[in-house]
Design an enzyme around this catalytic site. Structure first.
Site, PDB file in Angstrom:
ATOM      1  N   ASP A 314      74.546 -68.202 -17.765  1.00 36.95           N
ATOM      2  CA  ASP A 314      73.308 -68.152 -18.655  1.00 36.95           C
ATOM      3  C   ASP A 314      71.972 -69.131 -17.704  1.00 36.95           C
ATOM      4  O   ASP A 314      71.724 -69.137 -16.656  1.00 36.95           O
ATOM      5  CB  ASP A 314      73.903 -69.847 -19.116  1.00 36.95           C
ATOM      6  CG  ASP A 314      73.395 -70.211 -21.069  1.00 36.95           C
ATOM      7  OD1 ASP A 314      72.620 -70.135 -20.501  1.00 36.95           O
ATOM      8  OD2 ASP A 314      74.432 -70.874 -21.343  1.00 36.95           O
ATOM      9  N   GLU A 509      70.505 -77.298 -28.219  1.00 31.90           N
ATOM     10  CA  GLU A 509      71.198 -78.014 -27.236  1.00 31.90           C
ATOM     11  C   GLU A 509      71.062 -78.701 -26.159  1.00 31.90           C
ATOM     12  O   GLU A 509      69.512 -79.102 -26.377  1.00 31.90           O
ATOM     13  CB  GLU A 509      71.173 -76.699 -26.527  1.00 31.90           C
ATOM     14  CG  GLU A 509      69.642 -76.363 -25.946  1.00 31.90           C
ATOM     15  CD  GLU A 509      70.277 -74.847 -24.477  1.00 31.90           C
ATOM     16  OE1 GLU A 509      71.175 -75.135 -24.099  1.00 31.90           O
ATOM     17  OE2 GLU A 509      69.807 -73.478 -24.031  1.00 31.90           O
TER      18      GLU A 509
HETATM   19  C1  BGC Z   1      71.879 -71.026 -24.342  1.00 29.27           C
HETATM   20  C2  BGC Z   1      71.711 -69.264 -23.800  1.00 29.27           C
HETATM   21  C3  BGC Z   1      70.846 -68.763 -24.603  1.00 29.27           C
HETATM   22  C4  BGC Z   1      70.122 -68.805 -23.263  1.00 29.27           C
HETATM   23  C5  BGC Z   1      68.601 -67.833 -23.615  1.00 29.27           C
HETATM   24  C6  BGC Z   1      70.590 -71.164 -22.356  1.00 29.27           C
HETATM   25  O1  BGC Z   1      70.298 -72.220 -22.278  1.00 29.27           O
HETATM   26  O2  BGC Z   1      72.837 -71.522 -23.531  1.00 29.27           O
HETATM   27  O3  BGC Z   1      73.146 -70.332 -25.206  1.00 29.27           O
HETATM   28  O4  BGC Z   1      71.205 -67.030 -25.022  1.00 29.27           O
HETATM   29  O5  BGC Z   1      70.063 -69.731 -23.404  1.00 29.27           O
HETATM   30  O6  BGC Z   1      67.675 -68.965 -23.885  1.00 29.27           O
HETATM   31  C1  BGC Z   2      64.426 -71.978 -23.233  1.00 33.54           C
HETATM   32  C2  BGC Z   2      65.833 -71.369 -23.548  1.00 33.54           C
HETATM   33  C3  BGC Z   2      66.827 -72.177 -22.673  1.00 33.54           C
HETATM   34  C4  BGC Z   2      66.643 -73.633 -21.699  1.00 33.54           C
HETATM   35  C5  BGC Z   2      67.639 -73.975 -20.954  1.00 33.54           C
HETATM   36  C6  BGC Z   2      64.545 -72.785 -22.137  1.00 33.54           C
HETATM   37  O1  BGC Z   2      63.207 -73.945 -22.124  1.00 33.54           O
HETATM   38  O2  BGC Z   2      63.216 -71.973 -23.546  1.00 33.54           O
HETATM   39  O3  BGC Z   2      65.271 -69.697 -24.219  1.00 33.54           O
HETATM   40  O4  BGC Z   2      68.046 -71.955 -22.811  1.00 33.54           O
HETATM   41  O5  BGC Z   2      65.546 -73.120 -21.886  1.00 33.54           O
HETATM   42  O6  BGC Z   2      67.456 -75.438 -20.568  1.00 33.54           O
END
Ligand code: BGC
Ligand code: BGC
Length: 615
Positions: A314, A509
């Site tokens: 990830d 998230e």
């Molecule tokens: C998320 C993933 C996602 C990745 C790319 C991560 O932070 O947990 O689900 O695919 O970012 O955006």
């Molecule tokens: C990105 C996401 C990623 C996340 C993780 C963001 O800046 O755009 O895709 O999942 O950071 O912390």
């Protein structure tokens, strides 16, 4: 004099030759590659051979830096120049949440990804790069793509044939921009709705996740070896939905039995369906970070379950492991991770990984295995034959046909929680629609739409709840307000009912974790005023999970609409009875705090898992 001249000329020729031979890989003209150069066995370009055979032929011709490059995934925002794709032989680029070129149109995306592909194909071995993005409910990073319900809504509809069709739609709209790798389906089985990623799961029931995950995998990958080829990703391996307290990136305390029956179970069907990639979870199990868990990645996933695609980390997840950067990389790759979503400081990542291989800290067999898996997948999906974005696919993006399919998905996702006789609505009724959420495509869409965390507002084309009502009843019969202060009693008397639209603001998230998922306090206060009008109230809840309803639970009718996306007229289709309510709760709905945790026998649920009324 003459002799020295000849010697000088010969020396110069020699130098030029040496330079030519040693720089072949670095200075190819863009788009050319040089697979016809002497000494290159170009048989790996022969599509008649199997993916396995092609990977073997290609691997043996790769230098260490080619291999390291294939294992490196860089976010487009961190790519210092497009040339770096060629210089570092990068195997993959991604758009993180909300990352898009400006202006955010299909044509500009296409130019961007094609230009990157030119660079990848200009290396000596011309290995195409694979571009990834989170098209978790349609191409969320592309403006005006069709956005269908987040997984939680599809879980309520529980129609695998429809999920398959939506995945086909999604693959076409996503591939139109040159993105051929989708970080979906999320196979999480959330067990605590305080988790901000609850809506990325189809259900707390592993059977529903298994069935729909498989349907999505098959649909996404149904265009392999065509210009809409798409690689699916099963994520987040494993038990991301089992963390204590529903904490994002937290620790799941699980017995082997729970791990197998709840969290690992849905992977089996999608793996069997041929899913080509798996993304590892930020979370840990019984204290051990999944990115360091060789037992589950190497032994369980790759050996026991015979997964032959590749495993991606990830986003920046290695940085959360113990030790310095090198120790983190060694731990993760030795645990079985094949490609690293770095996603930022790729130059130092490449240096570190190269040194670790040279020092033998990561064995060459592990590297060869990782690269073979990546190449085999690229061959199997037809990426070598279809490396570029197909301009023909642009017609599919936002097409009427796609909108109709998404609208059907919205209709099927609605769960009727309560109806004291006010539904179905009828033509000619006069409706007061209350609340700002009623006219907001961004709120309808939730996280992973135009921005990482989502964004309120009508930036995407689509139909809001109010617009859907106007479409149904005519503007003269619908009034939209965001405060009752503008209305006199005689105004109120003109309406047959109030449609109260409430729910949650978009989140994704981390930021979506809530100790007490509920409705905004301001909405609860408003609800009392609405109640005081004496008019019947239909409440529509736009949310990423079941939420505490407070007094809103006393509405005359209650509909859970989840995060439906851009096609709000799917809601009115059901409210007016053109389509039957068929949604069933994919999660138990809490009455109080005790009901946040799923799967309990005697918990305080207002409505149990599987609940849903019919008309
Ligand atoms: C998320 C993933 C996602 C990745 C790319 C991560 O932070 O947990 O689900 O695919 O970012 O955006
Ligand atoms: C990105 C996401 C990623 C996340 C993780 C963001 O800046 O755009 O895709 O999942 O950071 O912390």
């Amino acid at each position: 004099m003459k002799k020295t001249h000849i010697l000088k000329t010969l020396w110069l020729l020699f130098v030029v030759l040496v330079l030519f031979v040693s720089c072949r890989g670095d200075d190819q003209p863009v788009g050319a590659g040089d697979t016809s150069a002497p000494g290159i066995n170009a048989d790996y370009l022969n599509a008649e051979l199997s993916a396995d055979e092609r990977a073997v032929i290609l691997l043996e011709q790769m230098e260490l830096r080619d291999k390291v490059g294939q294992m490196t995934q860089v976010a487009r925002d961190y790519l210092k120049s497009t040339d770096d794709i060629r210089t570092y032989r990068l195997g993959s680029i991604l758009s993180g949440g909300g990352s898009a070129p400006e202006p955010n149109t299909v044509a500009v995306w296409r130019d961007m990804t094609n230009e990157m592909q030119d660079q990848a194909l200009a290396t000596l071995l011309a290995i195409p790069l694979i571009y990834g993005s989170d098209s978790v409910h349609g191409h969320g990073n592309l403006k005006d793509a069709v956005i269908f319900p987040h997984h939680i809504g599809l879980g309520a509809g529980n129609n695998p044939a429809l999920v398959f069709e939506l995945a086909v739609l999604n693959a076409k709209e996503t591939a139109a921009t040159g993105v051929k790798w989708n970080f979906s389906p999320c196979l999480t089985v959330p067990q605590d709705i305080r988790w901000g990623r609850t809506y990325e799961g189809f259900s707390s029931d592993p059977d529903i996740v298994s069935t729909l995950g498989k349907a999505e995998t098959l649909g996404l990958q149904s265009g392999w070896n065509s210009s809409s080829t798409m690689l699916a990703t099963l994520k987040h391996f494993v038990a991301d939905g089992g963390t204590e307290g529903g904490v994002d990136r937290g620790d799941a305390k699980l017995s082997d039995q729970e791990l197998a029956d709840i969290h690992l179970y849905p992977y089996l069907a999608s793996l069997e369906a041929g899913a080509g990639s798996v993304m590892v979870s930020y979370s840990s199990i019984n204290g051990l970070a999944m990115h360091a868990n060789g037992e589950l990645i190497n032994d369980c996933l790759k050996t026991t379950l015979e997964f032959d695609g590749f495993v991606v980390s990830d986003w920046a997840a290695l940085k959360e492991l113990p030790g310095d950067a090198k120790q983190q990389i060694a731990t993760a790759i030795n645990a079985g991770i094949d490609m690293v979503m770095v996603p930022d400081n790729y130059v130092s990542f490449i240096q570190d990984l190269t040194q670790l291989i040279e020092a033998g800290t990561i064995p060459m067999e592990r590297i060869d295995d990782a690269v073979t898996r990546i190449l085999r997948t690229k061959f199997a999906m037809g990426l070598f034959e279809y490396p570029y974005a197909d301009p023909e696919l642009e017609n599919a993006v936002g097409s009427d046909e796609h909108r109709a399919l998404a609208r059907q998905a919205v209709a099927e996702s609605l769960v009727l929680l309560k109806n004291d006789g006010i539904l179905p609505l009828k033509a000619g009724q006069r409706v007061l629609v209350y609340g700002s959420y009623a006219d907001d495509i961004g709120i309808q869409s939730g996280g992973w739409t135009l921005r990482w965390q989502g964004k309120p507002g009508n930036d995407n084309e689509g139909i809001s709840v109010v617009e859907a009502f106007v479409g149904e009843l005519g503007a003269e019969n619908v009034r939209h307000v965001t405060t009752l202060d503008v209305l006199q009693q005689q105004d109120l008397d003109a309406f047959d009912l109030i449609v109260f639209v409430t729910g949650e603001r978009p989140y994704a998230e981390m930021q979506g974790d809530k100790p007490r998922p509920g409705l905004p306090q301001a909405h609860l206060t408003t609800f009392e005023e609405i109640r005081a009008t004496g008019l019947p109230v239909l409440s529509i809840i736009l949310s990423g999970r079941p939420v505490l309803l407070g007094e809103v639970a006393t509405s005359d009718a209650l509909v859970a609409a989840w995060l439906p996306g851009t096609e709000g007229n799917g809601i009115t289709d059901v409210l007016f009875g053109y389509v039957q309510f068929r949604g069933r709760l994919p999660f138990a709905w809490p009455k109080d705090e005790a009901g946040f945790i799923q799967g309990q026998e005697d918990a305080g649920y207002l409505y149990p898992l599987g609940y849903g009324l019919e008309l």
